[in-house]
Write a protein that holds these residues in place. Sequence first.
Motif, mmCIF file in Angstrom:
data_model
loop_
_atom_site.group_PDB
_atom_site.id
_atom_site.type_symbol
_atom_site.label_atom_id
_atom_site.label_comp_id
_atom_site.label_asym_id
_atom_site.label_seq_id
_atom_site.Cartn_x
_atom_site.Cartn_y
_atom_site.Cartn_z
ATOM 1 N N HIS A 44 -2.504 -5.057 2.855
ATOM 2 C CA HIS A 44 -2.699 -6.625 2.978
ATOM 3 C C HIS A 44 -4.037 -6.877 3.119
ATOM 4 O O HIS A 44 -4.749 -6.405 3.848
ATOM 5 C CB HIS A 44 -1.995 -7.165 4.287
ATOM 6 C CG HIS A 44 -0.452 -6.947 3.958
ATOM 7 N ND1 HIS A 44 0.563 -6.062 4.431
ATOM 8 C CD2 HIS A 44 0.371 -8.009 3.262
ATOM 9 C CE1 HIS A 44 1.626 -6.625 4.336
ATOM 10 N NE2 HIS A 44 1.813 -7.532 3.466
ATOM 11 N N ASN A 45 -4.595 -7.642 2.063
ATOM 12 C CA ASN A 45 -5.564 -8.546 2.408
ATOM 13 C C ASN A 45 -5.364 -9.849 3.384
ATOM 14 O O ASN A 45 -3.906 -10.149 3.464
ATOM 15 C CB ASN A 45 -6.229 -9.099 1.067
ATOM 16 C CG ASN A 45 -6.926 -7.876 0.449
ATOM 17 O OD1 ASN A 45 -8.082 -7.551 0.726
ATOM 18 N ND2 ASN A 45 -6.598 -7.754 -0.851
ATOM 19 N N LEU A 46 -6.319 -10.521 4.035
ATOM 20 C CA LEU A 46 -5.827 -11.643 4.709
ATOM 21 C C LEU A 46 -5.880 -12.786 4.110
ATOM 22 O O LEU A 46 -6.971 -13.532 4.171
ATOM 23 C CB LEU A 46 -6.732 -11.436 5.815
ATOM 24 C CG LEU A 46 -6.285 -12.376 7.318
ATOM 25 C CD1 LEU A 46 -4.625 -11.746 7.791
ATOM 26 C CD2 LEU A 46 -7.301 -12.339 8.359
ATOM 27 N N ARG A 92 3.967 -15.835 -9.274
ATOM 28 C CA ARG A 92 3.305 -14.368 -9.023
ATOM 29 C C ARG A 92 2.999 -14.344 -7.808
ATOM 30 O O ARG A 92 2.192 -15.250 -7.241
ATOM 31 C CB ARG A 92 1.967 -14.049 -9.733
ATOM 32 C CG ARG A 92 1.255 -12.871 -9.604
ATOM 33 C CD ARG A 92 -0.096 -12.979 -10.370
ATOM 34 N NE ARG A 92 0.067 -12.384 -11.937
ATOM 35 C CZ ARG A 92 -0.804 -12.349 -12.782
ATOM 36 N NH1 ARG A 92 -2.180 -12.655 -12.486
ATOM 37 N NH2 ARG A 92 -0.285 -12.000 -13.837
ATOM 38 N N ALA A 93 3.207 -13.209 -7.009
ATOM 39 C CA ALA A 93 2.675 -12.966 -5.509
ATOM 40 C C ALA A 93 2.557 -11.498 -5.283
ATOM 41 O O ALA A 93 2.932 -10.547 -5.984
ATOM 42 C CB ALA A 93 3.855 -13.398 -4.567
ATOM 43 N N TRP A 94 1.636 -11.308 -4.463
ATOM 44 C CA TRP A 94 1.382 -9.925 -4.129
ATOM 45 C C TRP A 94 2.386 -9.330 -3.179
ATOM 46 O O TRP A 94 2.434 -9.719 -2.052
ATOM 47 C CB TRP A 94 -0.104 -9.537 -3.688
ATOM 48 C CG TRP A 94 -0.926 -9.447 -4.831
ATOM 49 C CD1 TRP A 94 -1.836 -8.288 -5.101
ATOM 50 C CD2 TRP A 94 -1.384 -10.499 -5.967
ATOM 51 N NE1 TRP A 94 -2.619 -8.683 -6.073
ATOM 52 C CE2 TRP A 94 -2.560 -9.792 -6.684
ATOM 53 C CE3 TRP A 94 -0.792 -11.782 -6.068
ATOM 54 C CZ2 TRP A 94 -2.863 -10.598 -7.553
ATOM 55 C CZ3 TRP A 94 -1.727 -12.544 -7.269
ATOM 56 C CH2 TRP A 94 -2.692 -12.009 -8.015
ATOM 57 N N THR A 95 2.755 -8.034 -3.300
ATOM 58 C CA THR A 95 3.798 -7.413 -2.431
ATOM 59 C C THR A 95 2.867 -6.158 -1.611
ATOM 60 O O THR A 95 2.215 -5.480 -2.675
ATOM 61 C CB THR A 95 4.962 -6.719 -3.027
ATOM 62 O OG1 THR A 95 5.868 -7.912 -3.281
ATOM 63 C CG2 THR A 95 5.804 -5.892 -2.141
ATOM 64 N N ASP A 96 2.854 -6.207 -0.524
ATOM 65 C CA ASP A 96 2.205 -4.973 0.153
ATOM 66 C C ASP A 96 2.828 -4.467 1.232
ATOM 67 O O ASP A 96 3.873 -4.768 1.691
ATOM 68 C CB ASP A 96 0.837 -6.012 0.722
ATOM 69 C CG ASP A 96 -0.139 -6.302 -0.197
ATOM 70 O OD1 ASP A 96 -1.138 -5.106 -0.668
ATOM 71 O OD2 ASP A 96 -0.333 -7.430 -0.655
ATOM 72 N N LEU A 97 1.929 -3.572 2.042
ATOM 73 C CA LEU A 97 2.605 -2.718 3.239
ATOM 74 C C LEU A 97 1.553 -2.615 4.113
ATOM 75 O O LEU A 97 0.369 -1.919 3.749
ATOM 76 C CB LEU A 97 3.155 -1.486 2.562
ATOM 77 C CG LEU A 97 3.997 -0.352 3.686
ATOM 78 C CD1 LEU A 97 5.163 -1.252 3.952
ATOM 79 C CD2 LEU A 97 4.109 0.767 2.787
#
Length: 496
Positions: A246-248, A263-268
């Motif tokens: 994750h970026n903040l 469009r969205a970023w999926t992180d862990l």
Amino acid sequence: MDPDMPTWEVEVLAAWAAIWLVVETALRIWAIGTVPKDRRPGSATAWLMLIFWLPFIGLLLFALIGSPWLRGRRERQQQAATALMAEKTSEFPLVPQGADADPHLESVLRMNRSLTGLPCVTGGVEGVHPDTAAAFAAMARAVDAARDHVHVEFYILAWDETTAPVMEALERAAGRGVEVRLLMDHLGSRAYPGFKQLQRRLTDGGVRWSLMMPIAPLQGHWRRPDLRNHRKLLVVDGERAFVGSHNLIEPAYGSEKNRRMGRAWTDLTVEVSGDVVTEVSAVFATDWYLETGEVLGPDRYFPDQPDLVPGGTAHAMQLVPSGPGFPTEPNLRMFTTLISQATSSVTITSPYFVPDEALLGAITSAVHRGVRVELFVGEKADQFLVGHAQRSYYGQLLEAGVLIHLYPPPTVLHSKYLTVDDRIGVLGSSNMDFRSYALNSEIMLLGFGGDLVAALHEVDESYRSVSRVLTSEEWAAQPALHRWLDNACRLTAALM
């Protein structure tokens, strides 16, 4: 040539053409014996091709960005920090008491320790956060519980509606006397809305902050723009830490266009406690010193942690930093060795997957040994060059028998983790591409002996449930133009 041109002008032009030819030839000869030095063959070939086609432009680019390693003060300070960490932990055992590591895994732990100075210790998994809002809420809760200090380091950092819980918690912590230090990459963060306002709000809120790898020539700050700090971490009181992809910033990365197209970023991100937090603190302390010159002493910022016996939420853990200050490429060596040792299964999740020759060989060899290898990547990458370079490897992977899961667009699958044989998990900020091997400062966390791998497999299953499998038949039907573009971009990726 104009037949009416005076003889002397013809002779001058011929002389200049001869000089040009001699200089170009000399540059090419020089490049053949210089460019390949200490460089992987694919990268050397790409640089030589550029210099042969465009000698002067290629030479200029090679002088600017040809070396992936830090030089000068930062190089010396990073090496000194690594040596200091190795010295302070020299009495630590190779494997913490109660951890079950076979000789093959022990060899990986020994290698990581030799390359980074950080030993394998114990740590507890307090949470695995695949949801961005949940990850930021957990960070905010940890910061609100801080008593002494909070250390924050992110490649991209913005103050928006999604990150507000974390940012406001940092303000509250500073307001009650907690020391709050924050690092953000200059080029990584400046491209997003509200960058200047963010700096003012941090200062007004009592947060001590600094830009990482700043580029401001008028203020005496200049360095190669392609060497960046890509780490993502947060430490509270030296007792709780967050490490992941994750970026903040909110999942659409501050873009109205992204929001309109969905469009969205999926992180862990993983939340940990125990001795491994001290290693995360050490990485932050090193980066803080490189940017500010301030030394964070061990008595206050590296408190003693309880020893844990691996099992359940308790694990044996080892932090693996990498980047331009680590010319031995610890992350790449760890990935390659772990996959080479796999006996039953490997899962790889990476948004930018551009393996070098050794890693590609390790993956395909694992399949031929009967190991089930699954690769989770986005169907459509958000970066043109890397996306097409990544696609250029699909044919070899499919031919070997790798199962490729394509995560559906418009979501960008940005998680970065690896599991091996249902017993070893590795996650953090590092992609599997040339930039993360050498140009970006990264951080990865290796864990075994507890329930981390089971949690990562749950994330795998959530990705698997929405992804589709790329078949050899579908890949064989790709248009010739797409194949040409993929292969051309594969060469540009090797330049980095």
